[in-house]
Design a protein around this motif. Sequence first.
Motif, PDB file in Angstrom:
ATOM      1  N   LEU A  51      21.105  -0.096   6.938  1.00 20.88           N
ATOM      2  CA  LEU A  51      20.710   0.952   6.010  1.00 20.88           C
ATOM      3  C   LEU A  51      21.939   1.251   5.160  1.00 20.88           C
ATOM      4  O   LEU A  51      23.060   1.280   5.679  1.00 20.88           O
ATOM      5  CB  LEU A  51      20.277   2.195   6.779  1.00 20.88           C
ATOM      6  N   GLY A  52      21.738   1.462   3.861  1.00 23.97           N
ATOM      7  CA  GLY A  52      22.910   1.650   3.022  1.00 23.97           C
ATOM      8  C   GLY A  52      22.638   2.439   1.770  1.00 23.97           C
ATOM      9  O   GLY A  52      21.503   2.826   1.466  1.00 23.97           O
ATOM     10  N   LEU A  53      23.718   2.682   1.006  1.00 27.69           N
ATOM     11  CA  LEU A  53      23.656   3.385  -0.269  1.00 27.69           C
ATOM     12  C   LEU A  53      24.387   2.578  -1.331  1.00 27.69           C
ATOM     13  O   LEU A  53      25.466   2.024  -1.081  1.00 27.69           O
ATOM     14  CB  LEU A  53      24.297   4.768  -0.168  1.00 27.69           C
ATOM     15  N   LYS A  54      23.811   2.544  -2.536  1.00 31.35           N
ATOM     16  CA  LYS A  54      24.444   1.896  -3.684  1.00 31.35           C
ATOM     17  C   LYS A  54      24.671   2.953  -4.756  1.00 31.35           C
ATOM     18  O   LYS A  54      23.732   3.634  -5.189  1.00 31.35           O
ATOM     19  CB  LYS A  54      23.563   0.770  -4.224  1.00 31.35           C
ATOM     20  N   ILE A 103      21.903   6.698  -7.509  1.00 32.91           N
ATOM     21  CA  ILE A 103      22.044   6.508  -6.062  1.00 32.91           C
ATOM     22  C   ILE A 103      20.794   5.825  -5.528  1.00 32.91           C
ATOM     23  O   ILE A 103      19.685   6.330  -5.692  1.00 32.91           O
ATOM     24  CB  ILE A 103      22.264   7.835  -5.311  1.00 32.91           C
ATOM     25  N   GLU A 104      20.986   4.673  -4.913  1.00 27.78           N
ATOM     26  CA  GLU A 104      19.873   3.932  -4.330  1.00 27.78           C
ATOM     27  C   GLU A 104      20.040   3.826  -2.819  1.00 27.78           C
ATOM     28  O   GLU A 104      21.149   3.589  -2.325  1.00 27.78           O
ATOM     29  CB  GLU A 104      19.811   2.504  -4.891  1.00 27.78           C
ATOM     30  N   LEU A 105      18.943   3.984  -2.111  1.00 29.93           N
ATOM     31  CA  LEU A 105      18.902   3.719  -0.682  1.00 29.93           C
ATOM     32  C   LEU A 105      18.496   2.262  -0.478  1.00 29.93           C
ATOM     33  O   LEU A 105      17.498   1.807  -1.035  1.00 29.93           O
ATOM     34  CB  LEU A 105      17.894   4.639   0.002  1.00 29.93           C
ATOM     35  N   SER A 153       0.822  -1.202   0.000  1.00 27.96           N
ATOM     36  CA  SER A 153       0.000   0.000   0.000  1.00 27.96           C
ATOM     37  C   SER A 153       0.853   1.246   0.000  1.00 27.96           C
ATOM     38  O   SER A 153       1.420   1.628  -1.018  1.00 27.96           O
ATOM     39  CB  SER A 153      -0.945  -0.023   1.205  1.00 27.96           C
ATOM     40  N   ALA A 154       0.975   1.855   1.204  1.00 28.23           N
ATOM     41  CA  ALA A 154       1.588   3.186   1.281  1.00 28.23           C
ATOM     42  C   ALA A 154       3.029   3.209   0.805  1.00 28.23           C
ATOM     43  O   ALA A 154       3.498   4.219   0.291  1.00 28.23           O
ATOM     44  CB  ALA A 154       1.508   3.712   2.705  1.00 28.23           C
ATOM     45  N   LEU A 155       3.768   2.099   1.010  1.00 28.59           N
ATOM     46  CA  LEU A 155       5.177   2.102   0.637  1.00 28.59           C
ATOM     47  C   LEU A 155       5.422   1.586  -0.773  1.00 28.59           C
ATOM     48  O   LEU A 155       6.523   1.255  -1.142  1.00 28.59           O
ATOM     49  CB  LEU A 155       5.971   1.262   1.650  1.00 28.59           C
ATOM     50  N   ALA A 156       4.366   1.457  -1.566  1.00 28.83           N
ATOM     51  CA  ALA A 156       4.463   1.049  -2.967  1.00 28.83           C
ATOM     52  C   ALA A 156       5.021  -0.352  -3.103  1.00 28.83           C
ATOM     53  O   ALA A 156       4.826  -1.185  -2.241  1.00 28.83           O
ATOM     54  CB  ALA A 156       5.290   2.069  -3.747  1.00 28.83           C
ATOM     55  N   ASP A 157       5.753  -0.609  -4.212  1.00 32.60           N
ATOM     56  CA  ASP A 157       6.133  -1.983  -4.523  1.00 32.60           C
ATOM     57  C   ASP A 157       7.511  -2.370  -4.013  1.00 32.60           C
ATOM     58  O   ASP A 157       7.865  -3.533  -4.029  1.00 32.60           O
ATOM     59  CB  ASP A 157       6.104  -2.200  -6.047  1.00 32.60           C
ATOM     60  N   SER A 158       8.316  -1.406  -3.563  1.00 34.46           N
ATOM     61  CA  SER A 158       9.700  -1.702  -3.256  1.00 34.46           C
ATOM     62  C   SER A 158       9.909  -2.634  -2.062  1.00 34.46           C
ATOM     63  O   SER A 158      10.608  -3.627  -2.183  1.00 34.46           O
ATOM     64  CB  SER A 158      10.486  -0.408  -3.047  1.00 34.46           C
ATOM     65  N   PRO A 159       9.331  -2.375  -0.880  1.00 29.01           N
ATOM     66  CA  PRO A 159       9.616  -3.260   0.251  1.00 29.01           C
ATOM     67  C   PRO A 159       9.116  -4.680  -0.007  1.00 29.01           C
ATOM     68  O   PRO A 159       8.001  -4.874  -0.491  1.00 29.01           O
ATOM     69  CB  PRO A 159       8.846  -2.607   1.410  1.00 29.01           C
ATOM     70  N   GLN A 160       9.937  -5.645   0.330  1.00 30.01           N
ATOM     71  CA  GLN A 160       9.575  -7.049   0.142  1.00 30.01           C
ATOM     72  C   GLN A 160       9.575  -7.752   1.488  1.00 30.01           C
ATOM     73  O   GLN A 160      10.583  -7.756   2.200  1.00 30.01           O
ATOM     74  CB  GLN A 160      10.575  -7.734  -0.797  1.00 30.01           C
ATOM     75  N   VAL A 193      12.152  -7.810   6.140  1.00 28.66           N
ATOM     76  CA  VAL A 193      11.683  -6.824   5.179  1.00 28.66           C
ATOM     77  C   VAL A 193      12.911  -6.202   4.534  1.00 28.66           C
ATOM     78  O   VAL A 193      13.859  -5.819   5.228  1.00 28.66           O
ATOM     79  CB  VAL A 193      10.847  -5.719   5.853  1.00 28.66           C
ATOM     80  N   ARG A 194      12.924  -6.098   3.212  1.00 30.21           N
ATOM     81  CA  ARG A 194      14.054  -5.498   2.521  1.00 30.21           C
ATOM     82  C   ARG A 194      13.553  -4.720   1.307  1.00 30.21           C
ATOM     83  O   ARG A 194      12.441  -4.953   0.822  1.00 30.21           O
ATOM     84  CB  ARG A 194      15.048  -6.571   2.075  1.00 30.21           C
ATOM     85  N   GLY A 195      14.381  -3.819   0.836  1.00 31.92           N
ATOM     86  CA  GLY A 195      13.987  -3.056  -0.333  1.00 31.92           C
ATOM     87  C   GLY A 195      15.001  -2.001  -0.696  1.00 31.92           C
ATOM     88  O   GLY A 195      16.068  -1.892  -0.078  1.00 31.92           O
ATOM     89  N   SER A 196      14.670  -1.203  -1.693  1.00 34.83           N
ATOM     90  CA  SER A 196      15.546  -0.128  -2.148  1.00 34.83           C
ATOM     91  C   SER A 196      14.691   0.974  -2.739  1.00 34.83           C
ATOM     92  O   SER A 196      13.539   0.756  -3.123  1.00 34.83           O
ATOM     93  CB  SER A 196      16.549  -0.644  -3.191  1.00 34.83           C
TER      94      SER A 196
END
Length: 354
Positions: free
Chosen positions: A102-105, A73-75, A20-27, A63-66
């Motif tokens: 938490l990280g950056l790519k 730059i990806e969070l 829902s609110a966090l869209a499709d990214s979090p798995q 839970v993981r995502g980007s």
Amino acid sequence: MKKSLLSLSVIALLSANSYSALADSPQFYGRLEMAVTNSDNGTTTQNGKSGTVLENNFSRLGVRGSETIANDIELLYRVEVQVNSATNEGNDDVFKARNTYLGLKTNLGTVLVGRNDTVMKTSKGTAEAFALTNAAYNRMIAGQVRKADGITYYSPKIADLITFNATYLMDDNYAEYDDNGERSDYDEQQYAVSIIAGDKKLKKQPYYLAAAYNTIGGVDAYRGVAQVKFGNLKLGGLFQNTESQEYSYKEGNSYFLSAVYNLNGVNLKAEIGKDEAGFGKYFKNSAMSSSDYKQATDVDINSLVIGADYRLSKSTMVFAHYAKYEGEYRVENAGPVIDLDEDNIFSVGVRYDF
């Protein structure tokens, strides 16, 4: 118990938000893995108990995502916990911390901050034939650890082949102080580095090579790993030299050789190991005393593991294996040779991923 229920509610809320609110990214993902194990002495079982026991092989929820926050730059984020509810350990500790960061790519590589597997641990690739079971590498060697308060760096692939990686632990987070307020622990930097060539899944390239160095966990260790694929056969090997940072005379080499053959979907597996250092769980649980474990020399431990696994579906796998451990040691290069209790372990289990 209320804290455990609250933690589970938070995970459930995050998973609900992923649609829902966090869209499709979090798995939202997880694993349930249970095994029935019979062991002579319980020296390698997950709960340290002998006889016929039920083992929870690191069942987990996460839970993981980007999210792209700027050009290139990806969070990145992950929150993962081990779930112990199915076994007695869950009575006191339902959840146990796993990789959470938490990280950056970017084009310059990936940086993760928080709790993560060290690059020494991940350097094994898939050469370990019986990972995450009572016959895993850490039954024989040190370096297979996950640490918090750390920074992990993975370089981009160079020539689509080689990566450089590092783990650094924030030293002051691990500081210990005596009653006078003086720092009492060893004041050494804790880090691990690795260089990797090839593909650990043996798909893009039919080989995998790794070299790693580690100062984390009270040991200095060097490691080399190699794996190669010939059709349906995978061969792997690991060499490691480990030395205690506290007792310089406690050191030695460890060796593993593994083979996995896919026969019509059934992975037939075998692995032999030899340890001359004495830092693994089998030796720690078998030594006559904790001081023996810390000061052991002339260690000679041998292991043999044979088994198989088969995927009933993409999400479900059944497996079985037999493992044998035996060995001996001295204390500080003196005294008689002390025999370790031989242990024979048989496990059959099922893994379900979602």
